[in-house]
Design a protein around this motif. Structure first.
Motif, short mmCIF file in Angstrom:
data_model
loop_
_atom_site.label_atom_id
_atom_site.label_comp_id
_atom_site.label_asym_id
_atom_site.label_seq_id
_atom_site.Cartn_x
_atom_site.Cartn_y
_atom_site.Cartn_z
N PHE A 1 0.83 -1.19 0.00
CA PHE A 1 0.00 0.00 0.00
C PHE A 1 0.86 1.24 0.00
CE2 PHE A 1 -4.35 -1.33 0.43
CZ PHE A 1 -4.26 -2.63 0.90
N HIS A 2 0.30 2.34 -0.42
CA HIS A 2 0.98 3.63 -0.40
C HIS A 2 1.26 4.01 1.06
CE1 HIS A 2 1.49 7.95 -1.19
NE2 HIS A 2 1.75 7.57 -2.44
N HIS A 3 2.39 4.69 1.29
CA HIS A 3 2.74 4.95 2.70
C HIS A 3 1.73 5.88 3.36
CE1 HIS A 3 4.62 8.47 0.76
NE2 HIS A 3 4.40 9.07 1.89
N LEU A 4 1.09 6.76 2.58
CA LEU A 4 0.10 7.65 3.20
C LEU A 4 -1.13 6.87 3.62
CD1 LEU A 4 0.24 10.85 0.98
CD2 LEU A 4 1.05 10.57 3.31
N TRP A 5 -1.45 5.82 2.89
CA TRP A 5 -2.57 4.98 3.27
C TRP A 5 -2.28 4.31 4.61
CZ3 TRP A 5 -7.40 3.86 1.43
CH2 TRP A 5 -8.01 2.70 1.91
N LEU A 6 -1.07 3.82 4.76
CA LEU A 6 -0.75 3.09 5.98
C LEU A 6 -0.60 4.01 7.18
CD1 LEU A 6 1.84 0.57 4.58
CD2 LEU A 6 -0.48 0.10 5.29
N GLN A 7 -0.43 5.31 6.94
CA GLN A 7 -0.20 6.22 8.06
C GLN A 7 -1.48 6.83 8.58
OE1 GLN A 7 2.59 9.02 6.69
NE2 GLN A 7 4.31 7.60 6.84
N ARG A 8 -2.61 6.42 8.07
CA ARG A 8 -3.86 6.96 8.61
C ARG A 8 -4.03 6.43 10.03
NH1 ARG A 8 -8.07 4.81 6.77
NH2 ARG A 8 -6.99 3.07 5.79
N ASP A 9 -4.53 7.27 10.93
CA ASP A 9 -4.60 6.78 12.31
C ASP A 9 -5.99 6.40 12.77
OD1 ASP A 9 -4.16 10.14 13.72
OD2 ASP A 9 -5.40 9.33 12.12
N THR A 10 -7.00 6.47 11.93
CA THR A 10 -8.30 5.97 12.36
C THR A 10 -8.63 4.72 11.55
OG1 THR A 10 -9.24 7.58 10.86
CG2 THR A 10 -9.31 8.10 13.19
N PRO A 11 -9.24 3.73 12.16
CA PRO A 11 -9.49 2.48 11.44
C PRO A 11 -10.67 2.61 10.48
CG PRO A 11 -10.34 2.31 13.64
CD PRO A 11 -9.70 3.65 13.55
N ILE A 12 -10.67 1.74 9.47
CA ILE A 12 -11.79 1.69 8.53
C ILE A 12 -12.97 1.05 9.23
CG2 ILE A 12 -12.57 0.66 6.37
CD1 ILE A 12 -9.73 0.74 5.42
N THR A 13 -14.12 1.71 9.26
CA THR A 13 -15.23 1.16 10.01
C THR A 13 -16.35 0.62 9.14
OG1 THR A 13 -15.94 3.43 10.22
CG2 THR A 13 -14.96 2.42 12.15
N HIS A 14 -16.33 0.87 7.84
CA HIS A 14 -17.43 0.36 7.04
C HIS A 14 -16.97 0.16 5.60
CE1 HIS A 14 -21.48 -0.50 5.92
NE2 HIS A 14 -21.55 0.49 5.08
N ILE A 15 -17.42 -0.94 5.02
CA ILE A 15 -17.11 -1.24 3.61
C ILE A 15 -18.44 -1.49 2.92
CG2 ILE A 15 -15.91 -2.81 2.06
CD1 ILE A 15 -14.14 -3.60 4.34
N SER A 16 -18.60 -0.95 1.73
CA SER A 16 -19.82 -1.30 1.00
C SER A 16 -19.52 -1.33 -0.50
CB SER A 16 -20.94 -0.33 1.31
OG SER A 16 -20.56 0.96 0.92
N PHE A 17 -20.49 -1.72 -1.28
CA PHE A 17 -20.27 -1.99 -2.70
C PHE A 17 -21.31 -1.29 -3.54
CE2 PHE A 17 -17.14 -5.15 -1.91
CZ PHE A 17 -17.49 -5.67 -0.68
N HIS A 18 -20.97 -1.07 -4.78
CA HIS A 18 -21.90 -0.51 -5.75
C HIS A 18 -22.60 -1.69 -6.42
CE1 HIS A 18 -23.47 1.80 -9.07
NE2 HIS A 18 -23.01 2.90 -8.51
N PRO A 19 -23.93 -1.69 -6.47
CA PRO A 19 -24.61 -2.88 -7.02
C PRO A 19 -24.33 -3.12 -8.49
CG PRO A 19 -26.17 -1.14 -6.51
CD PRO A 19 -24.87 -0.71 -5.96
N LYS A 20 -24.07 -2.03 -9.25
CA LYS A 20 -23.91 -2.23 -10.69
C LYS A 20 -22.44 -2.30 -11.11
CE LYS A 20 -28.08 -2.53 -11.79
NZ LYS A 20 -28.99 -1.39 -11.80
N ARG A 21 -21.53 -1.91 -10.20
CA ARG A 21 -20.13 -1.88 -10.60
C ARG A 21 -19.33 -2.79 -9.68
NH1 ARG A 21 -19.72 4.64 -11.06
NH2 ARG A 21 -21.57 4.85 -12.36
N PRO A 22 -19.10 -4.01 -10.07
CA PRO A 22 -18.42 -4.94 -9.18
C PRO A 22 -16.95 -4.62 -8.95
CG PRO A 22 -18.81 -5.94 -11.31
CD PRO A 22 -19.51 -4.64 -11.34
N MET A 23 -16.38 -3.73 -9.75
CA MET A 23 -14.97 -3.42 -9.56
C MET A 23 -14.76 -2.34 -8.52
SD MET A 23 -13.61 -5.49 -11.50
CE MET A 23 -11.97 -5.13 -11.97
N HIS A 24 -15.82 -1.79 -7.95
CA HIS A 24 -15.67 -0.69 -7.00
C HIS A 24 -15.89 -1.18 -5.58
CE1 HIS A 24 -16.54 2.83 -9.97
NE2 HIS A 24 -15.49 2.10 -10.30
N ILE A 25 -15.01 -0.73 -4.65
CA ILE A 25 -15.22 -0.98 -3.22
C ILE A 25 -15.25 0.39 -2.56
CG2 ILE A 25 -14.35 -2.12 -1.16
CD1 ILE A 25 -12.66 -3.87 -2.91
#
Lengths: 255, 571
Positions: B457-481
């Motif tokens: 991962f990019h170093h700025l991504w790893l340096q975020r200090d709050t955790p990811i709390t929710h993941i969801s998806f687009h119903p029509k675009r399976p390539m998107h998270i």
């Protein structure tokens, strides 16, 4: 002025008075069971009766009563009196008995069912045998604590009940203890509130605290919460009410 | 990526409750935090400061003292007079034992970890023995006149210092009797009407007792003679907490003005052996009272009425000076408190004692994916993924009611999970900001996930200090998270190339301004937006609508209790 009744003769009046006094006295004596065929009182009663009858038919000769008949009558009288007394006594006894039974039943209803009581008594006995250590603790506490001896006994009681109710899901506590506990907790919370936010502490509102920065900016700004909508609520309410009433009055006078 | 209509929600009146006690456990590097509404949270400091365990609370169980004992056992005591032990495996309360001394104000575990000392409202200090399954009352010490507000064991276990109102007592543990009674001045060289409350005491192994009190003083006493050695006046308000490091060469105190002071033992001159205690660093990270502090080997931890948990790593103790040595301020919850029902356009807000259900605008939505804190259900209802405190995420087959497979264990806890609607891929986010994608039907990681792991991962991504709390998806675009944390939301496009450390990670300008060639060169898979913050929740309602629930910090601060007045020049 009391108008006295015209007296035909002196003797009947006195006889009547004697009769009034005599009868209650005889009744009392009869109740206490002292009268056992006392011929004198019986004899005393007769001439009074005779005298009464004689009062109305003063010309006739008095009736002739033999001693035996008089005695028999007197005995009858006594027997009747004794009977009534006995009946009264038995009635009272029965009443008392019924009342006692009623009380016993009520008390029984109040107490727990016998099964639980049995369990408690057996459990307490085994407890005392099983845990001498616990008793030691209680003793130590009794030695070290100056007051609250009542508390210690309560502790023991609470411990016992806790050990019994292992198979059941309840816990017996005294309501007085809960009030005491709540009072102490309230006192503790009041203490900490007073020491942190009470008089003598140097506290300010959040509004003033956040607005301090605004005051020191090169271009001074207003406070974070500038309007105070809670100001003068009573005055505003009074004004609203007055306005409403004034409008109504105005409408009325216009008509 | 497309354009979206956004429901911006700011009416979730979430006010966290004030932090009352903190306790640091050295062996497991974990921090237990208790709040005024009775909740206890356990943070794993080595797993990127993630909140891994949570015990919901009740006002009647509000704690006044929290401590760790031997064998990772956690105890707390409060004003209801009970000592509570928490079961960390089953996440419930093991038992609550009444101490019969009235409200409990302080608690300390012995240095050996086998005994527990409790200071009560009636002035008694009670000693409890910690047995394998319970605690047992051992004995009382000499009873004092006023309530015992603070306790501290000597590291050798022979003496105890107890702070009360206007005085400090030193007890001998073996006999239980007072050795010294040290009277504390009500004001620094003056007279005051208010009683001096000794909020904290600490006993060092050389016999020095450090006390902090409500007059703003930090005082050093000698317990052998019972006399005052040194007195520092550090604040105009109460000094409410103290914590000493294990090596006893530094300690930290917290004041009611929000300042945290660091004291260190420094040599008097550069080559002399004599040392003295000097106040070295002040930190102003809080606005309200700092009611509790803790000292870990590398950082200072403080928490108070303004509900933030602040962890300040000390520069001289940290070996590697990287992003880990920066200040951590934990304000927002690490769990998701909001759920969204797409079909019905409803939002469910979770409060401490009640739930609120709100209805959004009126549009038609498709599909429903309901995810709870550690569970994820697939859209077609066939699979259920569950992650608990043990390692590994288990995936169950709902139709046949049996375990289907297990995602390999990872040494960091899971912060969010979701199952993609069409491909049935399980996307997992961990607390060290790694994101994995696991294919449930095929029972292995997807190719995209492997590429990402190899690439890193990019170093700025790893340096975020709050955790990811929710993941969801687009119903029509399976390539998107779509995923979010407290300060950003991101759409990962799996079809685009991955960024390396040199590419510009956050694109501040919309792509239409640049030429096509530049766009193609700089476009990468992570599209991040920081428009809405602080974000508590973000989800996709339908193809063209997003909902974002924000909680501005000012709204929280406006509902806190009054702070200490500060006098600034010119106001």
């Amino acid at each position: 002025m009391v108008q006295l009744r015209p007296r035909a003769s002196r003797a009947p009046v006195s006889a009547e008075a004697m009769v009034d006094e005599g009868q209650p006295a005889s009744e009392e004596e009869a109740e206490h069971g002292l009268l056992v065929g006392q011929p004198s009182s019986g004899a005393a009663a007769e001439p009074l009766e005779e005298d009464e009858e004689g009062d109305e038919e003063s010309d006739e000769a008095p009736e002739e009563l033999t001693f035996a008949s008089a005695q028999a009558e007197a005995r009858e009288e006594e027997r009747r009196v004794r009977e009534t007394v006995r009946r009264d006594k038995t009635l009272l006894k029965e009443k008392r008995k019924r009342r006692e039974e009623l009380f016993i039943e009520q008390k029984k209803r109040k107490l727990l069912p016998d099964t639980i009581l049995e369990k408690l008594t057996t459990a307490s006995q085994t407890n005392i045998k099983k845990s001498p250590g616990k008793v030691k603790e209680v003793n130590l506490q009794k030695k070290n604590e100056d007051c609250e001896k009542g508390n210690d006994s309560k502790k023991v009681k609470v411990q016992k009940v806790q050990s019994v109710s292992q198979n059941k899901s309840y816990l017996a506590v005294r309501l007085k203890d809960q009030d005491l506990r709540d009072a102490r907790q309230q006192a503790a919370q009041a203490f900490i509130h007073n020491s942190l936010y009470g008089p003598g502490t140097n506290r300010t509102t959040v509004n003033k605290f956040l607005s301090l920065a605004n005051k020191r900016l090169p271009v001074k700004r207003a406070a974070v919460q500038f309007l105070n909508n809670a100001w003068g609520i009573q005055k505003k309410q009074n004004a609203k009410r007055f306005k409403r009433r004034w409008m109504v009055r105005k409408m009325k006078t216009k008509k | 990526m497309g354009e979206f209509k956004v429901h911006r929600v700011r009416f979730f009146n979430y006010v966290p409750s004030a932090i009352r006690c903190v306790a640091y456990n050295n062996q497991s590097n974990r921090l237990a935090v208790s709040r005024t509404d009775g909740t206890v949270e356990i943070y794993n400091l080595s797993a990127n400061y993630f909140q891994e365990k949570f015990f919901p609370g009740h006002e009647s169980r509000a704690t006044e003292a929290l401590c760790w004992a031997e064998g990772q056992r956690l105890f707390s005591a409060g004003l209801n007079g009970e000592i509570i032990e928490y079961d960390l495996q089953a996440l419930n309360i093991k038992y609550a034992m009444d101490a019969f001394g009235g409200p409990i104000w302080s608690m300390a575990a012995s240095p050996s970890g086998s005994q527990l000392l409790v200071g009560c409202e009636d002035g008694s200090v009670k000693l409890f023995q910690i047995t394998p399954d319970k605690i047992q009352f051992e004995r009382n010490f000499d009873r004092q006149k006023s309530r015992i507000l603070s306790l501290s064991w000597r590291p050798s276990g022979t003496h105890i210092a107890a702070g009360s109102i206007d005085y400090i007592s030193v007890f001998d543990v073996k006999s239980g009797s007072t050795v010294h009674k040290m009277i504390v001045d009500r004001q620094y060289m003056g007279v005051s009407k208010r009683k001096c409350i000794v909020w904290g005491v600490a006993f060092l192994s050389d016999g020095t007792v450090i006390s902090v009190d409500s007059a703003g003083k930090v005082q050093f006493w000698d317990s052998a003679t019972g006399t005052l050695v040194k007195s520092h006046l550090i604040a105009n308000a109460d000094v409410q907490s103290i914590a000493v490091a294990n090596q006893e060469d530094s300690f930290v105190v917290g004041t009611a003005e929000g300042t945290v002071f660091h004291f260190q033992l420094v040599p008097v001159t550069s080559n002399s052996g004599e040392k003295q205690w000097v106040r070295t660093k002040p930190f102003q990270h809080h606005t309200h009272d700092v009611r509790t502090v803790a000292h870990s080997p590398t950082s200072l931890i403080s928490g108070g009425t303004d509900t933030h948990l602040v962890i300040r790593p000390l520069m001289e103790k940290v070996e590697v000076k990287n992003y880990d040595a920066a200040l951590r301020k934990i304000t927002f919850p690490h769990r998701r408190l909001i759920s969204c029902s797409r079909k019905r356009q409803l939002l469910l807000f979770q409060f401490a004692h009640h739930l609120e259900l709100w209805r959004l605008g009126s549009t038609v939505a498709t599909g429903t994916v309901e995810a709870m804190c550690l569970l994820a259900v697939s859209a077609d209802g066939n699979w259920l993924a569950a992650s608990g405190t043990s390692a590994g995420v288990h995936v169950y087959n709902v139709k046949q009611l049996k375990l289907h497979c297990t995602v390999p264990a990872y040494n960091f806890p899971v912060t969010a999970m979701a199952v993609a609607p069409n491909t049935n891929n399980l996307v997992i986010a961990y607390s060290d900001q790694q994101v994995f994608e696991y294919s449930i039907p095929d029972k292995h990681y997807t190719d995209w996930s492997r590429t990402v792991q190899k690439h890193g991962f990019h170093h700025l991504w790893l340096q975020r200090d709050t955790p990811i709390t929710h993941i969801s998806f687009h119903p029509k675009r399976p390539m998107h998270i779509l995923l979010h944390d407290a300060y950003m939301f991101c759409i990962i496009d799996k079809s685009l190339p991955l960024p390396n450390d040199k590419t510009l990670f956050y694109n501040p300008f919309p792509p239409t301004n640049e030429s096509d060639v530049v766009q193609r060169r700089t476009a990468h898979a992570f599209k991040i937006s920081k428009i809405y913050k602080p974000l508590l929740f973000m989800d996709l309602l339908d193809e063209r609508t997003l909902v974002a629930v924000e909680r501005p910090l000012d709204d929280i601060i406006a509902q806190l209790p009054p702070p200490i007045k500060k006098k600034k020049f010119g106001t």
